[in-house]
Structure formats: C-alpha cells, structure tokens
Design a protein around this motif. Structure first.
Motif: not given
Length: 895
Positions: A368-376, A404-410, A503-513
C-alpha cells in the motif's frame, strides 16, 4: 508545393493522406530541443494496449490537437508527447481470453511463456492504436514516443517505489481489498463496476448465548460468510437494541458465541438494525472491528477462488463456491428454524470489469501507499488555483474525494507488469527494496534472496507520466525545458485514479504541479444513451469512421454542436452535419478561385476600406474581427464547442449566405473594376484568415484549401495565427447590414409563407420605423430586390393603407408587405393550413428546447441564441399564416 486544383466534390481521403505525409516530411510537429520562450506542453494520456481506441479517445485527441495547433500557430514552442500503457492486469486478461479460445489455460504456462504471449499481443495492438492516431491527423511529436514498460520507465517506477518505501510511505500490511476470485488478484476501484441486482435478504435469528428465549434477528444477503462472524453490531442510539449491547449470541450452525456491540456506523434502518460483523469479507465490518476493543480477528472462511474453507466452516460446506454455499447454508438455516423471514430486494453488487466475477472484499496482505501525506499539496494546489479545473464545477468533486482518501493498494497477483522491487533474504527473511536486485542481504549478508512475486498496479507507473515521459529521474534537457505541462485533457472518470495521483507524484518527486490546467471532457454516448466504451463494444473503430467520413468530418463532429465538456450523443446525424459544413467550405473556396485574377500569388492582406467602400465589405471585415476576437477568448477559456460554433456561424451564415450573395455582382464586375478589386481582396482576406482559424480543428481540408488559394509559406500548420486587429471593427456597418439582412429575410419568408411561385417576382412595400432605416434600405435597395426576389420596394407612408391583397410582417425595423396576385382560393387556403400544422409542430419542439433548463445550462451561448431566434421566427411565421387564413372567405378550402 504547387497549388492543387480543387475537384468539384469534397473527397477527404486523398487529401488527408497527402497532407499527413507532408507534415511528417517537414517535421513540423517535432518540439525544439532548446525552446525559446515559454512552451505549450500537452501530455497524451497513454492508451492501454488492450485493444483499440474508442471515439472517446478521439474526442480527447481532437481537443488536444486543436489546442496544440492553435498555440503552435501563435509562434509558441509546442510539445505534445505520447506513449502507450502496458496495462498490466487488463492486458493479461485479454491474453488469457485469447489463449482460452485455443484451449490453453494461462495459469498453466511458465512465466516466460506468458510474457511472450503478452509481448505478441502488445506488438499487434500497439500497431493498430498508432494507425488510429495517425489517421486522425494529430500533431504529436512522434520522436518522443514512450512505453510504460520501456527500460527507462522500468527504472523510474522502481526508483519511485524505493524512495517511497524508504520514506515510510509504502508499506506491506493487511487491509480490505477488491479481490477477483476468477483472476485471483486484487483489483482497483476503477476496475469494479456496480450494478443493481436482485437478492434474497434473510432475517436470521442469532439465539441468546445464555439460553434465554428468542434472540437477535440479523438481516443479511451473505449467509455463507456467517462462519466468519465475530460479533453483531447495533447503533448506540437504536432504542430497540440498546439493552442488548454487552450480551452474547450464538452464531447459527456453529457452537461459537459472539458479543453484541454498539457502533455508530450501523444503519438502523436496514433490516432489523443489527449487523453481522465479518471483518475479513466486508470493508465496513473491518472498520467497525478496528474500533472495537477485545474482538479477535478470525481466519478467512473464503479461499482465493471464492470457495468456503477453514476450520471455522463446518465440513459439509467446505469446498463449496459462494453461490452454492449461499443456497446450502440458507437451507440449513431454515432446517434449524433460524430464518425468521425473507425479503426480495435489489442492491448494488460490485463486479470485476475484467472477469465479470462478483468482487469479494477480502482482508489480505498487500503493498500500500500512504495517501494522506501525498494528498495535501494536491488539495492545496486546486484550492489556491495553482492547478485549475475546467469546468470549475469539478473542484467540489475533487475535494470530496481527496479529503476521504484511503491508502492505495498497489500490488497485483498477476504476471504482466512492473515487478515489486522487494527481495526477501532466504536466511533471515528481511525485506530489501532496491532499484537493482541486491547481491546480498544488507541485514545478515545472506546471498540467497527471493523476489517478491507480485507486480505493481498499472497506475503506479501512469501517475508518473508527466515527468517520466520526459526522462525522469535523469536530469534530461526535455525535463528541464518541458516540465511541467501546460494542460492535461482527460475524461472525468479518471479524475481520482490518474489526475489526482499525478498531482501527488508531481509535487512529491519534482516539487511542482505536473500541469497548470486540467480540462475534463464529457462522455460520448450511443443512441441508447450508454457511454461508448471498449467494455460495452458500442464504440465504432475510429478507423472505420475515418474511412467512411474522413478525419476532418469526424473531428468537427466531435467538437460541434454537442458541448465537449458534457455527455452527448455521437452518430451519423452529427457526422452528416459536419460533412455538410466542410462541403460548404469547399464550395466557398472553389467559388472564390473562380473570381480571382490570373497570377495572384501572395497571401491576402486586409484591404484598406473607407466610408465610401461597399457596405458588405466593411460589414464582413468587422464581423471577422469580432469573430476572431471571440474565438481567441473561447480557445483561451477551453470553450472548444463555442469556438467551433463561432466559425460555423461566421462561415456558413455571414460569409456564404450573406456576403457572397450580396457581393456576387461586384465580383462579376457589374459595379466596375474598382468595386470588383475591393470585393476580391475582401473575400480573399476573409477566407485566408478563416481557413487559418479553422485549421486546428479540421487541419487536412484547410491545408488543401489554403494551398489552393494564393498563400505564403510551406504549410498552414505553421502559418501565423490571425490577429483580430488586422481588420478594423465597424459597428455602424454591422448595424446597417443587419437592417438589410432583416429586410431580405422578412421578404423571403413572406414569399415562402404565401407560396408565391419561384418564377414570380412580386412588388413589395415597406413602412420604415425611422428615417435611418429608410436611408439604409434605399442605399442597399439593389441587393434587397435581387436577394428577396421582389421587383420593387415602395415606401408606405405612416397611416397609409397597404394594397388590399398583401402578406404582412412586422419587425423591429418596420412593416413589410408583399403584394399577392388574385384572391385566396380553396387550394391556397388548404396549403396554408398544412403549412400551419407543420409550423405548430416545429414551434412546439423549439419552445420545448429553449424551455429545457438542461439545454440552457449546457449548450454554448451561440447555440442557445440560435434556438431562441428560431422559436421567435416560427412564432412570427405562424402569426402571418393566421392573418392570411383570416382573409380567406368563409367556406373556401373546406372541401
């Protein structure tokens, strides 16, 4: 390239292949390696290599191409990059079906052989998908084509997994997942379709454990899972059961006792208000279990194939599949006297889109991926306007889901896809996440390691697409120049599964939208109102549409008249309307070529008009300027249907129906050489610029017609975008011309409604509302007489009576009359009555349309105005027919 000679008929097939080859040879769509200025970048959602593209894909691609070509013609560096998605589970399912038809079970094959079959499928279907894309004439940069399973994509996917794992944002744990018991894998929410299906609701009595009389009645549609019950839950505010909380009941058909607990998640209105808790096989039950202290988690009672199993299941039921177990457990409950009553209900059932099996919620150990920290950051970006959604109404839906995001089963239990990059030490069992397979265990040094058997959800690669496709994690020139993208065009159905995650991945890995704007398209629907999709098989192959109608006809039909951000029907009627418009355009250019002098070679410039210039020339240049200004505003606001409607209205009604008809005598030199030259220059300019404005929507036919006219440059695809300021707005000319056109329309309608024979040219009269109207009609009387087919337009003084036998109409500019010959006879009266019946039906439909709140809210403003104008015109015509019938002597025409 030499100027083509236009044949009499618009035949798209020959010209489309020729211009696609010309564009490819010129490499017009390849983005520069080092762009100057701010580039316009559009990522292409990589289609799944599971089959073919649908018309829904063509809608998105037509919108993308319209935007990309517009920005390219504005001189901006543009990049539209594309690729194809390996679509792990979906592709494996298709290969499984193909092998099954050959009598081969995919599950019986070695991994390497399965992968070979998948690769063969990929090559075959990728070829067809690319053929479909090329046939549409889309201006993508083919030199930057990517595949989500190419070596660079594999490395990027593994890099992301390892980083998130090291940050504690990826974990392996037990959670409820969607389990497909046929494919034996977890599946995403997107792969679950919900249907309303009938079921039997059993009211089962759970006897009190202390031997007291009666028991607690529980309603369930899944009696076969009763062996996994750990409690019965009731709502704490339910007066019926408040005193029962804390007592225990015996699970029917077993010797186990379970407690009665209280939880606010229980729906007291369902059944008897008591819920059996089976936490391994229901997401709500699992959530209640986690909140309740002292409850033990039981073993699973269902196998991965959906059969009852385990020590908790009585031996006589073990090995039964769910359907048979449900029937036999129900009968056993009845035999034991535990069924209080039954009820037939209809409820929502989740089925796997891939296998059609009923999805089994199962508590399983997965990644699973924890989505809460990535969603903000993504939530903040939309709230602050850093990422803008179009239409804006989708913001609320986005927030509701994200908060109301749930963790992502990957993880997926299939062969095809990116392997989970985790390795387990055979000696100490310690897991190691690594981009490259480790040579030894970092914990104990053991050299025997076993790879995790699972693969990653396809979306785990797709969410990286805006930067992965440009070379990330390497610091490539493309990544520096073309990330982030400008706009993402996609369907709203993947807002959460793809857009939000990117959007989550963009901010987390590049710092930009990853993009600044997101445009959500509507869904195309068939004649039955169903969404066109691969799954339903109701979307024609776009190649068949292109072969039958042509790519440009398809493209314009996708843009107009149905709003592209709303769900709408797509079929032959829309295609016919589109083809008629392009035929009108074709004939208009052919007409123009017949009036150009020999040797005209340069691209037309805006003619320099004066107040002495012909009114129609001043008017059409002003109308073009206004249309050009509105067009730019519509495209900038992503109002694609409005943009198409503006050009449709201008070319068909303003240029073809009005300007050309009025200017025909000038073009034919009837007004002298100077007037002919001015009209030629005006028509050339208007057509040249309007072809350029239409080009992003219908590139092939406009390229052909532009080359047939005098022009400058090798391709319209890279010609400069027209500037509205090239022509001077002339509001006075527009007002005067509207007076002329209104007079022509009114007199034509009077002729038609009075059934004046085509060969007859009657006299007409006008009582102008003002001196200005009289002056304009006097100055333009020649055009009015010719186009309305009347021999004179006499003035009727205020208070003067018209001749006794006339057809009359009242407009905002005065009263108009057409003299009629002879008296109204029975035949004419009967014709008028039939015409009246027809108009009554048309008016009812028109009024229903403009009274439809849905139409008024969805349709472009131009379409609404046209519908309202149509209703007014029909009402006026009906009133005039009633007036004519009132003049018929009693008894005539009655038979």
């Amino acid at each position: 390239m030499s100027r083509p000679v236009l044949p009499p008929r618009f035949e798209p097939h020959a010209i489309e292949a020729r211009w696609q080859a010309h564009w490819a040879e010129g490499a017009y769509f390849r983005a520069p390696d080092r762009p100057r200025g701010t580039p316009f970048v559009v990522p292409h959602p990589p289609p799944n290599v599971t089959g073919t593209l649908t018309m829904g894909h063509m809608l998105g691609d037509t919108i993308r191409d319209t935007l990309v070509r517009w920005h390219r013609m504005r001189g901006e560096p543009t990049l539209w990059f594309l690729g194809i998605d390996h679509a792990g589970l979906a592709t494996q399912v298709e290969v499984r079906r193909r092998l099954a038809k050959q009598g081969i079970r995919l599950e019986s094959l070695p991994r390497e052989e399965v992968l070979a079959h998948v690769e063969a499928w990929k090559r075959e279907h990728e070829s067809h998908i690319l053929q479909q894309l090329r046939a549409g004439g889309f201006s993508v940069d083919w030199s930057r084509y990517r595949y989500t399973m190419d070596p660079a994509a594999i490395r990027a996917t593994r890099e992301v997994f390892v980083r998130l794992y090291d940050e504690g944002l990826i974990y392996r744990g037990e959670r409820i997942v969607n389990w497909d018991p046929v494919l034996r894998t977890a599946i995403s929410d997107l792969e679950v379709k919900h249907t309303e299906e009938p079921a039997e609701l059993l009211y089962v009595t759970y006897p009190w454990a202390d031997g007291s009389a009666g028991g607690l009645v529980v309603a369930t549609v899944r009696p076969e899972t009763i062996f996994g019950d750990i409690a019965v839950a009731v709502h704490p505010a339910d007066e019926r059961h408040r005193a029962e909380v804390g007592r225990s009941v015996r699970v029917p058909l077993t010797d186990r006792t379970v407690p009665v607990v209280a939880d606010a998640a229980v729906d007291p209105t369902f059944g008897n208000g008591a819920l059996k808790l089976t936490p391994r096989h229901d997401p709500l039950d699992f959530e209640i279990f986690r909140r309740q202290e002292g409850l033990a988690l039981p073993p699973s009672v269902l196998s991965p194939t959906g059969h009852l199993e385990g020590e908790a299941v009585p031996e006589r039921f073990r090995g039964l599949d769910r359907d048979r177990a449900r029937a036999e457990v129900t009968e056993a409950l009845r035999a034991a006297g535990r069924v209080a009553r039954t009820e037939r209900i209809v409820h929502s059932v989740g089925r796997s889109e891939r296998s059609d099996a009923v999805v089994e919620p199962m508590l399983l150990t997965q990644w699973f991926v924890r989505m809460g920290p990535l969603a903000e950051p993504a939530i903040r970006a939309v709230r602050d306007g850093e990422v803008r959604f179009h239409p804006e109404r989708w913001n609320l839906t986005f927030f509701r889901w994200m908060e109301s995001l749930e963790d992502w089963c990957i993880s997926r239990q299939v062969v095809w896809g990116h392997r989970v990059p985790v390795y387990y030490c055979d000696a100490c069992r310690a897991p190691t996440a690594a981009v490259e397979p480790p040579a030894a265990c970092p914990k104990c040094g053991g050299r025997q390691l076993t790879a995790d058997p699972d693969v990653l959800d396809t979306w785990f690669t797709s969410w990286l697409w805006p930067f992965l496709a440009l070379g990330w994690p390497e610091a490539t020139a493309d990544l520096a120049a073309y990330y982030p993208a400008s706009v993402l065009v996609t369907g709203r159905d993947i807002m959460f599964f793809w857009v939000a995650r990117m959007m989550m991945a963009g901010y987390h890995f590049t710092g930009r939208a990853p993009f600044a704007d997101v445009y959500f398209t509507g869904m195309l629907r068939d004649a039955q109102g169903r969404r066109m999709s691969k799954h339903l098989g109701n979307s024609p192959d776009p190649l068949d549409i292109v072969r039958t109608w042509g790519a440009d006809t398809m493209r314009f039909a996708l843009l107009f008249p149905n709003p592209v951000d709303q769900d709408g029907a797509f079929g032959n009627a829309t295609l016919e309307g589109s083809r008629n418009f392009l035929t009108k355009l074709w004939n208009l250019v052919r007409f123009t070529l017949g009036h150009l002098p020999e040797g005209a070679a340069e691209r037309a410039a805006a003619p320099r008009l004066t107040e002495a210039s012909a009114l129609e020339n001043r008017w059409i240049l002003s109308r073009w300027s206004r249309t050009a200004h509105d067009l730019d505003a519509a495209l900038a606001a992503f109002e694609l249907t409005r943009a198409a409607g503006l050009l449709y209205q201008f070319l068909w009604h303003d240029v073809a129906d009005a300007y050309v008809e009025i200017a025909k005598d000038a073009l034919a030199s009837a007004r002298g050489p100077a007037a002919q030259r001015e009209s030629r220059e005006t028509l050339r300019f208007v057509l040249d610029r309007t072809l350029a404005q239409l080009h992003p929507m219908v590139p092939h036919v406009t390229e052909e017609l532009w080359h047939a006219l005098p022009h400058s440059g090798d391709a319209l695809a890279v010609a400069p975008w027209p500037d509205p300021a090239e022509a001077v707005p002339d509001p006075a000319a527009e007002t005067e011309m509207e007076t002329v056109l209104d007079a022509i329309r009114t007199l034509r309608n009077l002729r038609a409604e009075s059934h004046v024979p085509v060969s007859e040219v009657p006299a007409a009269l006008v009582r102008p509302d003002a001196a200005g109207t009289d002056r304009i009609l006097a100055a333009q009387e020649t055009a009015v007489l010719r186009l309305a087919r009347v021999r004179e337009l006499r003035r009727l003084a205020p208070g003067a009576d018209p001749p006794p036998r006339v057809a009359r109409a009242v407009t905002a500019r005065g009263e108009f009359f057409v003299e009629l010959t002879g008296a109204a006879g029975g035949a004419e009266a009967e014709t008028l009555r039939r015409e009246r019946e027809r108009l009554v039906g048309l008016l009812a439909k028109a009024q229903a349309r403009i009274g439809d709140a849905g139409f008024l809210s969805r349709a472009p403003a131009e379409v609404v105005r046209e519908a309202e104008s149509r209703a007014r015109e029909l009402a006026e015509r009906l009133a005039r027919i009633d007036q004519h019938l009132a003049e018929v002597p009693a008894g005539e025409g009655s038979g």
